[in-house]
Scaffold this motif. Structure first.
Motif, PDB file in Angstrom:
ATOM      1  N   PHE A   1    -125.377 -99.305   5.651  1.00  0.00           N
ATOM      2  CA  PHE A   1    -125.080 -97.898   5.933  1.00  0.00           C
ATOM      3  C   PHE A   1    -125.382 -97.559   7.400  1.00  0.00           C
ATOM      4  CE2 PHE A   1    -126.805 -93.599   6.431  1.00  0.00           C
ATOM      5  CZ  PHE A   1    -125.678 -92.853   6.124  1.00  0.00           C
ATOM      6  N   VAL A   2    -126.512 -97.995   7.912  1.00  0.00           N
ATOM      7  CA  VAL A   2    -126.906 -97.703   9.301  1.00  0.00           C
ATOM      8  C   VAL A   2    -125.913 -98.334  10.278  1.00  0.00           C
ATOM      9  CG1 VAL A   2    -128.658 -98.142  11.057  1.00  0.00           C
ATOM     10  CG2 VAL A   2    -129.337 -97.313   8.800  1.00  0.00           C
ATOM     11  N   PHE A   3    -125.537 -99.589  10.068  1.00  0.00           N
ATOM     12  CA  PHE A   3    -124.578-100.237  10.959  1.00  0.00           C
ATOM     13  C   PHE A   3    -123.207 -99.559  10.908  1.00  0.00           C
ATOM     14  CE2 PHE A   3    -127.465-104.012  10.920  1.00  0.00           C
ATOM     15  CZ  PHE A   3    -127.690-104.024  12.287  1.00  0.00           C
ATOM     16  N   ASN A   4    -122.763 -99.179   9.725  1.00  0.00           N
ATOM     17  CA  ASN A   4    -121.484 -98.462   9.606  1.00  0.00           C
ATOM     18  C   ASN A   4    -121.554 -97.099  10.294  1.00  0.00           C
ATOM     19  OD1 ASN A   4    -120.045-100.414   8.285  1.00  0.00           O
ATOM     20  ND2 ASN A   4    -120.432 -99.587   6.245  1.00  0.00           N
ATOM     21  N   PHE A   5    -122.675 -96.423  10.124  1.00  0.00           N
ATOM     22  CA  PHE A   5    -122.861 -95.111  10.746  1.00  0.00           C
ATOM     23  C   PHE A   5    -122.817 -95.234  12.272  1.00  0.00           C
ATOM     24  CE2 PHE A   5    -125.547 -91.719  12.481  1.00  0.00           C
ATOM     25  CZ  PHE A   5    -124.901 -90.614  11.949  1.00  0.00           C
ATOM     26  N   ILE A   6    -123.507 -96.210  12.811  1.00  0.00           N
ATOM     27  CA  ILE A   6    -123.514 -96.437  14.255  1.00  0.00           C
ATOM     28  C   ILE A   6    -122.114 -96.796  14.746  1.00  0.00           C
ATOM     29  CG2 ILE A   6    -124.361 -97.989  16.064  1.00  0.00           C
ATOM     30  CD1 ILE A   6    -127.041 -98.042  14.534  1.00  0.00           C
TER      31      ILE A   6
ATOM     32  N   LEU B   1    -119.215 -95.957  13.386  1.00  0.00           N
ATOM     33  CA  LEU B   1    -118.375 -94.758  13.329  1.00  0.00           C
ATOM     34  C   LEU B   1    -118.711 -93.786  14.454  1.00  0.00           C
ATOM     35  CD1 LEU B   1    -118.239 -94.107   9.480  1.00  0.00           C
ATOM     36  CD2 LEU B   1    -116.383 -94.865  10.960  1.00  0.00           C
ATOM     37  N   LYS B   2    -119.986 -93.643  14.776  1.00  0.00           N
ATOM     38  CA  LYS B   2    -120.391 -92.770  15.878  1.00  0.00           C
ATOM     39  C   LYS B   2    -119.843 -93.291  17.211  1.00  0.00           C
ATOM     40  CE  LYS B   2    -122.443 -89.250  14.281  1.00  0.00           C
ATOM     41  NZ  LYS B   2    -121.872 -87.934  14.496  1.00  0.00           N
ATOM     42  N   ASN B   3    -119.878 -94.593  17.408  1.00  0.00           N
ATOM     43  CA  ASN B   3    -119.318 -95.172  18.629  1.00  0.00           C
ATOM     44  C   ASN B   3    -117.816 -94.913  18.720  1.00  0.00           C
ATOM     45  OD1 ASN B   3    -121.688 -96.147  19.698  1.00  0.00           O
ATOM     46  ND2 ASN B   3    -121.500 -98.149  18.731  1.00  0.00           N
ATOM     47  N   GLN B   4    -117.104 -95.065  17.602  1.00  0.00           N
ATOM     48  CA  GLN B   4    -115.674 -94.777  17.594  1.00  0.00           C
ATOM     49  C   GLN B   4    -115.414 -93.298  17.892  1.00  0.00           C
ATOM     50  OE1 GLN B   4    -114.286 -96.067  13.768  1.00  0.00           O
ATOM     51  NE2 GLN B   4    -114.083 -98.205  14.388  1.00  0.00           N
ATOM     52  N   GLU B   5    -116.245 -92.433  17.326  1.00  0.00           N
ATOM     53  CA  GLU B   5    -116.105 -90.999  17.560  1.00  0.00           C
ATOM     54  C   GLU B   5    -116.313 -90.669  19.037  1.00  0.00           C
ATOM     55  OE1 GLU B   5    -118.261 -86.823  16.256  1.00  0.00           O
ATOM     56  OE2 GLU B   5    -118.605 -88.613  15.064  1.00  0.00           O
ATOM     57  N   LEU B   6    -117.315 -91.294  19.655  1.00  0.00           N
ATOM     58  CA  LEU B   6    -117.574 -91.065  21.076  1.00  0.00           C
ATOM     59  C   LEU B   6    -116.410 -91.550  21.940  1.00  0.00           C
ATOM     60  CD1 LEU B   6    -121.354 -92.000  21.325  1.00  0.00           C
ATOM     61  CD2 LEU B   6    -120.341 -89.723  21.532  1.00  0.00           C
ATOM     62  N   LYS B   7    -115.838 -92.696  21.573  1.00  0.00           N
ATOM     63  CA  LYS B   7    -114.686 -93.208  22.315  1.00  0.00           C
ATOM     64  C   LYS B   7    -113.499 -92.265  22.176  1.00  0.00           C
ATOM     65  CE  LYS B   7    -115.930 -98.082  21.984  1.00  0.00           C
ATOM     66  NZ  LYS B   7    -115.626 -99.363  21.350  1.00  0.00           N
ATOM     67  N   MET B   8    -113.267 -91.756  20.989  1.00  0.00           N
ATOM     68  CA  MET B   8    -112.155 -90.830  20.767  1.00  0.00           C
ATOM     69  C   MET B   8    -112.356 -89.531  21.544  1.00  0.00           C
ATOM     70  SD  MET B   8    -109.924 -92.296  18.940  1.00  0.00           S
ATOM     71  CE  MET B   8    -108.917 -91.010  18.274  1.00  0.00           C
ATOM     72  N   GLN B   9    -113.587 -89.037  21.600  1.00  0.00           N
ATOM     73  CA  GLN B   9    -113.862 -87.827  22.364  1.00  0.00           C
ATOM     74  C   GLN B   9    -113.642 -88.066  23.852  1.00  0.00           C
ATOM     75  OE1 GLN B   9    -117.811 -86.649  21.205  1.00  0.00           O
ATOM     76  NE2 GLN B   9    -117.078 -85.426  19.484  1.00  0.00           N
ATOM     77  N   ALA B  10    -113.997 -89.244  24.333  1.00  0.00           N
ATOM     78  CA  ALA B  10    -113.791 -89.568  25.742  1.00  0.00           C
ATOM     79  C   ALA B  10    -112.297 -89.623  26.057  1.00  0.00           C
ATOM     80  CB  ALA B  10    -114.458 -90.891  26.094  1.00  0.00           C
ATOM     81  N   ILE B  11    -111.528 -90.214  25.161  1.00  0.00           N
ATOM     82  CA  ILE B  11    -110.078 -90.288  25.347  1.00  0.00           C
ATOM     83  C   ILE B  11    -109.476 -88.891  25.291  1.00  0.00           C
ATOM     84  CG2 ILE B  11    -107.927 -91.066  24.284  1.00  0.00           C
ATOM     85  CD1 ILE B  11    -109.470 -93.624  23.462  1.00  0.00           C
ATOM     86  N   LYS B  12    -109.914 -88.099  24.329  1.00  0.00           N
ATOM     87  CA  LYS B  12    -109.408 -86.742  24.193  1.00  0.00           C
ATOM     88  C   LYS B  12    -109.765 -85.918  25.422  1.00  0.00           C
ATOM     89  CE  LYS B  12    -109.752 -82.623  21.341  1.00  0.00           C
ATOM     90  NZ  LYS B  12    -110.549 -81.936  20.337  1.00  0.00           N
ATOM     91  N   GLY B  13    -111.004 -86.046  25.906  1.00  0.00           N
ATOM     92  CA  GLY B  13    -111.429 -85.312  27.099  1.00  0.00           C
ATOM     93  C   GLY B  13    -110.610 -85.703  28.304  1.00  0.00           C
ATOM     94  N   SER B  14    -110.344 -86.981  28.461  1.00  0.00           N
ATOM     95  CA  SER B  14    -109.537 -87.455  29.580  1.00  0.00           C
ATOM     96  C   SER B  14    -108.123 -86.914  29.480  1.00  0.00           C
ATOM     97  CB  SER B  14    -109.518 -88.985  29.594  1.00  0.00           C
ATOM     98  OG  SER B  14    -108.665 -89.466  30.574  1.00  0.00           O
ATOM     99  N   SER B  15    -107.585 -86.873  28.278  1.00  0.00           N
ATOM    100  CA  SER B  15    -106.240 -86.351  28.068  1.00  0.00           C
ATOM    101  C   SER B  15    -106.183 -84.860  28.402  1.00  0.00           C
ATOM    102  CB  SER B  15    -105.819 -86.586  26.621  1.00  0.00           C
ATOM    103  OG  SER B  15    -104.564 -86.032  26.376  1.00  0.00           O
ATOM    104  N   GLU B  16    -107.205 -84.123  28.007  1.00  0.00           N
ATOM    105  CA  GLU B  16    -107.251 -82.698  28.308  1.00  0.00           C
ATOM    106  C   GLU B  16    -107.358 -82.468  29.813  1.00  0.00           C
ATOM    107  OE1 GLU B  16    -110.461 -81.148  25.989  1.00  0.00           O
ATOM    108  OE2 GLU B  16    -109.338 -81.274  24.112  1.00  0.00           O
ATOM    109  N   GLN B  17    -108.139 -83.294  30.488  1.00  0.00           N
ATOM    110  CA  GLN B  17    -108.264 -83.174  31.939  1.00  0.00           C
ATOM    111  C   GLN B  17    -106.932 -83.494  32.621  1.00  0.00           C
ATOM    112  OE1 GLN B  17    -111.542 -85.858  32.407  1.00  0.00           O
ATOM    113  NE2 GLN B  17    -113.001 -84.192  32.707  1.00  0.00           N
TER     114      GLN B  17
END
Length: 169
Positions: A26-31, A33-49
């Motif tokens: 569970f901990v490894f899956n959670f980590i 998923l959080k890493n994927q979420e952070l990558k997606m937010q970075a991509i989304k932020g770059s796209s918005e910029q």
């Protein structure tokens, strides 16, 4: 039954090991998923910029069009005052938007710079071509006519920005 003092410990161990394994999973899956979420937010932020950069430069180019430039400032200015204030405004707004080049292709940014330089060149060329006693209204008319009779590089740059924005997004 086997009577051993270690039996309760073995029982607890037998129960605890699967829970520890599931907890670790569970901990490894959670980590992950959080890493994927952070990558997606970075991509989304770059796209918005990037979208914001296209919007700002589109607005800049619209303001750079001679039809919009001639409506600025007091109509009672002398021609050389209008020329100075217009060039100053163009350069100040360009400097304000210079950081947006990070989000554009080199070709698009080069086209924006060329459009700015062409407008300034056209202003000076028009100023040099009119007589010294020309009014501001006459200068503006000649300036607009020179632009209309020449290449519409601002509209071409705007079209290129729109196409590039569609490709990227």
């Amino acid at each position: 039954m086997i009577d051993s003092p270690y039996l309760p410990y073995a029982f607890v161990l037998l129960i605890a090991v699967p829970f520890l394994f599931l907890f670790r999973h569970f901990v490894f899956n959670f980590i992950s998923l959080k890493n994927q979420e952070l990558k997606m937010q970075a991509i989304k932020g770059s796209s918005e910029q990037r979208i914001h950069a296209y919007e700002r430069l589109t607005l800049y180019l619209e303001r750079l069009k001679p039809a919009n430039l001639v409506t600025k400032f007091d109509p009672n200015l002398a021609v050389h005052e209008f020329l100075f204030l217009t060039e100053k405004t163009i350069n100040e707004e360009f400097e304000y938007n210079a950081s947006q080049q990070l989000y554009l292709s080199k070709i698009s940014w080069s086209n924006v710079v060329t459009s700015k330089n062409n407008v300034i060149h056209l202003l000076h060329k028009t100023y040099d071509s009119i007589s010294n006693d020309a009014t501001l209204q006459e200068f503006k008319t000649v300036f607009l006519m020179n632009y209309v009779n020449g290449e519409d590089y601002i509209s071409q740059t705007l079209d290129d920005l729109r196409k590039e924005n569609l490709i990227i997004n």
